[in-house]
Design a protein around this motif. Structure first.
Motif, short mmCIF file in Angstrom:
data_model
loop_
_atom_site.label_atom_id
_atom_site.label_comp_id
_atom_site.label_asym_id
_atom_site.label_seq_id
_atom_site.Cartn_x
_atom_site.Cartn_y
_atom_site.Cartn_z
N LYS A 84 0.82 -1.20 0.00
CA LYS A 84 0.00 0.00 0.00
C LYS A 84 0.87 1.26 0.00
CE LYS A 84 -3.39 -2.43 2.74
NZ LYS A 84 -4.01 -2.53 4.06
N PRO A 85 0.40 2.29 -0.69
CA PRO A 85 1.13 3.56 -0.68
C PRO A 85 1.35 4.11 0.73
CG PRO A 85 -0.49 3.57 -2.43
CD PRO A 85 -0.73 2.32 -1.62
N VAL A 86 0.40 3.89 1.62
CA VAL A 86 0.56 4.40 2.99
C VAL A 86 1.78 3.77 3.67
CG1 VAL A 86 -0.99 2.73 4.09
CG2 VAL A 86 -0.71 4.99 5.09
N ASP A 87 2.13 2.54 3.30
CA ASP A 87 3.33 1.90 3.85
C ASP A 87 4.58 2.66 3.43
OD1 ASP A 87 1.72 -0.11 4.96
OD2 ASP A 87 1.94 -1.38 3.19
N VAL A 88 4.61 3.09 2.19
CA VAL A 88 5.76 3.86 1.69
C VAL A 88 5.86 5.19 2.43
CG1 VAL A 88 6.69 5.09 -0.31
CG2 VAL A 88 5.78 2.78 -0.58
N LEU A 89 4.73 5.87 2.56
CA LEU A 89 4.75 7.16 3.25
C LEU A 89 5.19 6.99 4.71
CD1 LEU A 89 1.48 8.75 1.84
CD2 LEU A 89 3.85 9.28 1.20
N GLY A 90 4.90 5.84 5.29
CA GLY A 90 5.27 5.58 6.67
C GLY A 90 6.77 5.45 6.91
N VAL A 91 7.52 5.12 5.88
CA VAL A 91 8.97 4.97 6.04
C VAL A 91 9.74 6.19 5.54
CG1 VAL A 91 8.88 2.45 5.92
CG2 VAL A 91 9.36 3.75 3.84
N MET A 92 9.04 7.16 4.98
CA MET A 92 9.70 8.37 4.46
C MET A 92 9.48 9.55 5.39
SD MET A 92 8.71 8.12 0.41
CE MET A 92 9.84 9.42 -0.11
N GLU A 93 10.57 10.17 5.81
CA GLU A 93 10.49 11.40 6.60
C GLU A 93 10.24 12.57 5.65
OE1 GLU A 93 10.64 11.86 9.95
OE2 GLU A 93 10.70 9.69 10.18
N PRO A 94 9.37 13.50 6.02
CA PRO A 94 9.13 14.66 5.15
C PRO A 94 10.42 15.41 4.82
CG PRO A 94 7.50 14.58 6.89
CD PRO A 94 8.53 13.53 7.21
N LEU A 95 10.55 15.79 3.57
CA LEU A 95 11.64 16.59 3.02
C LEU A 95 13.00 15.90 3.02
CD1 LEU A 95 10.61 20.08 4.43
CD2 LEU A 95 9.95 19.02 2.26
N GLU A 96 13.05 14.60 3.31
CA GLU A 96 14.29 13.84 3.24
C GLU A 96 14.35 13.09 1.90
OE1 GLU A 96 16.91 13.63 5.41
OE2 GLU A 96 15.90 15.23 6.52
N PRO A 97 15.49 13.07 1.24
CA PRO A 97 15.61 12.37 -0.04
C PRO A 97 15.79 10.86 0.15
CG PRO A 97 17.68 13.40 0.52
CD PRO A 97 16.70 13.79 1.59
N TYR A 98 15.16 10.09 -0.72
CA TYR A 98 15.27 8.63 -0.70
C TYR A 98 15.48 8.11 -2.11
CZ TYR A 98 13.32 8.81 4.00
OH TYR A 98 13.11 9.08 5.33
N MET A 99 16.24 7.04 -2.24
CA MET A 99 16.34 6.32 -3.49
C MET A 99 15.36 5.15 -3.43
SD MET A 99 20.41 6.45 -4.42
CE MET A 99 20.76 5.11 -3.32
N GLU B 270 0.20 11.49 -7.87
CA GLU B 270 -0.87 12.03 -7.03
C GLU B 270 -0.44 13.28 -6.26
OE1 GLU B 270 -2.10 8.79 -4.58
OE2 GLU B 270 -2.69 7.57 -6.29
N GLY B 271 0.84 13.65 -6.34
CA GLY B 271 1.33 14.84 -5.66
C GLY B 271 1.68 14.62 -4.19
N GLU B 272 1.73 13.36 -3.75
CA GLU B 272 2.07 13.06 -2.36
C GLU B 272 3.57 13.18 -2.10
OE1 GLU B 272 0.05 12.25 0.27
OE2 GLU B 272 -1.70 12.61 -0.98
N ILE B 273 4.37 12.90 -3.13
CA ILE B 273 5.83 13.02 -3.03
C ILE B 273 6.34 13.67 -4.31
CG2 ILE B 273 6.07 11.01 -1.51
CD1 ILE B 273 7.01 9.39 -3.91
N TRP B 274 7.57 14.15 -4.25
CA TRP B 274 8.23 14.72 -5.43
C TRP B 274 9.18 13.69 -6.00
CZ3 TRP B 274 9.91 18.94 -1.61
CH2 TRP B 274 8.87 19.84 -1.41
N GLU C 287 17.24 11.72 -11.98
CA GLU C 287 18.67 11.91 -12.19
C GLU C 287 19.14 10.81 -13.14
OE1 GLU C 287 20.80 12.04 -8.52
OE2 GLU C 287 19.91 13.95 -7.95
N ALA C 288 20.36 10.92 -13.60
CA ALA C 288 20.90 9.91 -14.50
C ALA C 288 20.88 8.55 -13.82
CB ALA C 288 22.32 10.28 -14.90
N ARG C 289 20.16 7.60 -14.38
CA ARG C 289 20.11 6.21 -13.94
C ARG C 289 19.44 5.98 -12.58
NH1 ARG C 289 23.27 2.84 -17.04
NH2 ARG C 289 23.58 1.44 -15.29
N ARG C 290 18.78 7.00 -12.03
CA ARG C 290 18.05 6.80 -10.77
C ARG C 290 17.08 7.96 -10.57
NH1 ARG C 290 22.24 8.41 -5.95
NH2 ARG C 290 22.55 10.56 -6.60
N ALA C 291 16.24 7.81 -9.57
CA ALA C 291 15.32 8.87 -9.18
C ALA C 291 15.47 9.09 -7.69
CB ALA C 291 13.89 8.50 -9.51
N ILE C 292 15.32 10.33 -7.29
CA ILE C 292 15.31 10.69 -5.88
C ILE C 292 13.87 11.06 -5.54
CG2 ILE C 292 16.18 12.31 -4.14
CD1 ILE C 292 18.34 10.45 -5.28
#
Length: 73
Positions: free
Chosen positions: A15-30, A55-59, A63-68
């Motif tokens: 579920k998308p909510v699981d992803v949001l649960g492991v991401m701190e706001p404004l911190e970059p993740y690969m 959906e606009g929940e995250i940005w 980048e070359a060969r990956r996304a942040i």
């Protein structure tokens, strides 16, 4: 109740909510970091992250060969 497929195999709900649960706001993740934290395949994590970005929940910062990925506040 645990979800099972036609052959009785376990189906993990992802579920998308699981992803949001492991991401701190404004911190970059690969994608690999999110996938590892959740124990998901990278492709699954990427698809859920991409959906959240649509959906606009995250940005998404391509980048070359990956996304942040960055969770909004």
């Amino acid at each position: 109740m645990t979800a099972r497929g036609e052959r009785g195999e376990f189906i993990q709900e992802r579920k998308p909510v699981d992803v949001l649960g492991v991401m701190e706001p404004l911190e970059p993740y690969m994608t690999s970091e999110v996938a590892e934290e959740l124990g998901w395949p990278q492709r699954t994590a990427y698809e859920v992250l991409n959906g959240l970005a649509d959906e606009g929940e995250i940005w998404k910062k391509p980048e070359a060969r990956r996304a942040i990925w960055i969770r909004t506040e």
